[in-house]
Design a protein around this motif. Structure first.
Motif, short mmCIF file in Angstrom:
data_model
loop_
_atom_site.label_atom_id
_atom_site.label_comp_id
_atom_site.label_asym_id
_atom_site.label_seq_id
_atom_site.Cartn_x
_atom_site.Cartn_y
_atom_site.Cartn_z
N PRO A 115 9.52 -14.33 7.21
CA PRO A 115 10.56 -13.30 7.20
C PRO A 115 10.53 -12.47 8.49
O PRO A 115 9.45 -12.15 9.00
CB PRO A 115 10.20 -12.44 5.98
CG PRO A 115 9.31 -13.30 5.15
CD PRO A 115 8.58 -14.19 6.09
N GLY A 116 11.71 -12.15 8.98
CA GLY A 116 11.78 -11.38 10.23
C GLY A 116 11.11 -10.03 10.13
O GLY A 116 10.44 -9.57 11.06
N ASP A 117 11.28 -9.36 8.97
CA ASP A 117 10.68 -8.04 8.84
C ASP A 117 9.16 -8.12 8.78
O ASP A 117 8.46 -7.20 9.19
CB ASP A 117 11.22 -7.34 7.59
CG ASP A 117 10.87 -8.10 6.31
OD1 ASP A 117 10.72 -9.34 6.39
OD2 ASP A 117 10.75 -7.45 5.26
N LEU A 118 8.62 -9.25 8.31
CA LEU A 118 7.17 -9.43 8.28
C LEU A 118 6.62 -9.51 9.70
O LEU A 118 5.60 -8.90 10.02
CB LEU A 118 6.81 -10.70 7.50
CG LEU A 118 5.32 -11.06 7.48
CD1 LEU A 118 4.51 -9.95 6.83
CD2 LEU A 118 5.10 -12.40 6.77
N VAL A 119 7.31 -10.26 10.54
CA VAL A 119 6.90 -10.37 11.94
C VAL A 119 6.94 -9.00 12.61
O VAL A 119 6.03 -8.62 13.35
CB VAL A 119 7.80 -11.37 12.70
CG1 VAL A 119 7.45 -11.38 14.19
CG2 VAL A 119 7.67 -12.76 12.11
N ASP A 120 8.00 -8.24 12.32
CA ASP A 120 8.12 -6.91 12.91
C ASP A 120 7.00 -5.98 12.44
O ASP A 120 6.46 -5.19 13.23
CB ASP A 120 9.48 -6.29 12.56
CG ASP A 120 10.62 -7.02 13.26
OD1 ASP A 120 10.36 -7.67 14.29
OD2 ASP A 120 11.76 -6.94 12.76
N ARG A 121 6.65 -6.09 11.14
CA ARG A 121 5.58 -5.23 10.62
C ARG A 121 4.23 -5.60 11.23
O ARG A 121 3.42 -4.73 11.55
CB ARG A 121 5.52 -5.36 9.09
CG ARG A 121 6.68 -4.68 8.36
CD ARG A 121 6.34 -4.40 6.90
NE ARG A 121 5.96 -5.61 6.18
CZ ARG A 121 6.82 -6.41 5.55
NH1 ARG A 121 8.12 -6.13 5.57
NH2 ARG A 121 6.40 -7.48 4.90
N ILE A 122 4.01 -6.90 11.40
CA ILE A 122 2.76 -7.34 12.03
C ILE A 122 2.68 -6.84 13.47
O ILE A 122 1.65 -6.33 13.92
CB ILE A 122 2.66 -8.88 11.99
CG1 ILE A 122 2.51 -9.37 10.55
CG2 ILE A 122 1.48 -9.36 12.85
CD1 ILE A 122 2.55 -10.88 10.41
N LYS A 123 3.80 -6.98 14.16
CA LYS A 123 3.86 -6.53 15.56
C LYS A 123 3.61 -5.03 15.64
O LYS A 123 2.84 -4.55 16.49
CB LYS A 123 5.22 -6.87 16.15
CG LYS A 123 5.34 -6.57 17.64
CD LYS A 123 6.77 -6.74 18.12
CE LYS A 123 7.28 -8.14 17.85
NZ LYS A 123 8.67 -8.32 18.38
N LEU A 124 4.25 -4.26 14.76
CA LEU A 124 4.08 -2.81 14.76
C LEU A 124 2.64 -2.42 14.46
O LEU A 124 2.09 -1.51 15.09
CB LEU A 124 5.03 -2.19 13.73
CG LEU A 124 4.98 -0.66 13.60
CD1 LEU A 124 5.36 0.01 14.92
CD2 LEU A 124 5.91 -0.19 12.47
N ARG A 125 2.04 -3.13 13.51
CA ARG A 125 0.66 -2.83 13.13
C ARG A 125 -0.29 -3.08 14.31
O ARG A 125 -1.19 -2.27 14.58
CB ARG A 125 0.25 -3.68 11.93
CG ARG A 125 -1.16 -3.40 11.42
CD ARG A 125 -1.31 -1.97 10.97
NE ARG A 125 -2.65 -1.71 10.45
CZ ARG A 125 -3.10 -0.52 10.10
NH1 ARG A 125 -2.31 0.54 10.24
NH2 ARG A 125 -4.32 -0.38 9.63
#
Length: 205
Positions: A115-125
């Protein structure tokens, strides 16, 4: 002879005075750096002011640099500001983005199932953890540099390691014009003294 040529003192005395005044100041400027090594014996031993006082100059300059120009605390604060600056954050963020993109590319077709939002959350973390680490490192460096950095010692060491030729060139580069003015001023003062002497001689006669 002087009575036969009343204008002669007004020429000779100022001329000789100007030459003596100029030569005296010229010699004084040269003796700032020469002789490099002690010359003579006993009370008649001579050495240039800068070579003789190099250690004292190094102490004075290094102390001034640390107290008035750049202290260990200033360096530590600068390092901390750089480590936590927006420019550093942007560069770290770009590195994280590139790293995530590279890892996703290595997954091949499987990356499309994430999921795109999962990648974004990982990146943000990841970015948050890195930024937090950099800020902590900046604070740690501030403490270490503030207590360990010896600005005075480093400056003093550099000055003491200067060759006298280097130091002379440095001083002349900065103050050549002023030193030249000192030499010329000696000539003018000698000229003035010569005129006074000629006037006194005229009155005496």
């Amino acid at each position: 002879m002087l009575q036969d040529h009343p204008l002669l003192p007004w020429i000779v005395f100022p001329l000789v005075g100007a030459l003596i005044g100029y030569a005296t100041n010229w010699l004084a400027v040269k003796m700032l750096f020469r002789p490099r090594q002690p010359w003579g014996a006993g009370v008649l031993k001579f050495q240039g002011v800068v070579p003789r006082r190099q250690e004292a100059l190094a102490d004075s300059i290094s102390e001034t640099v640390q107290d008035e120009l750049i202290s260990p605390e200033d360096v530590a604060e600068l390092v901390q500001k750089i480590a936590t600056s927006e420019d550093v954050r942007q560069k770290l963020q770009s590195k994280v983005d590139a790293l995530i993109a590279e890892q996703l590319q290595s997954l091949g077709p499987m990356a499309s199932f994430l999921p795109g939002d999962l990648v974004d959350r990982i990146k943000l973390r990841i970015e948050q953890e890195i930024f937090s680490f950099v800020e902590e490192m900046g604070h740690d460096l501030h403490g270490v540099l503030g207590s360990k950095l010896d600005v005075k010692g480093k400056v003093r060491e550099r000055i003491m390691n200067f060759e006298l030729d280097q130091m002379e060139q440095l001083v002349l580069k900065v103050a050549r014009k002023e030193l030249r003015h000192i030499e010329i001023l000696g000539g003018f003062l000698g000229l003035a003294v010569g005129l006074v002497e000629a006037g006194l001689l005229q009155l005496w006669n």
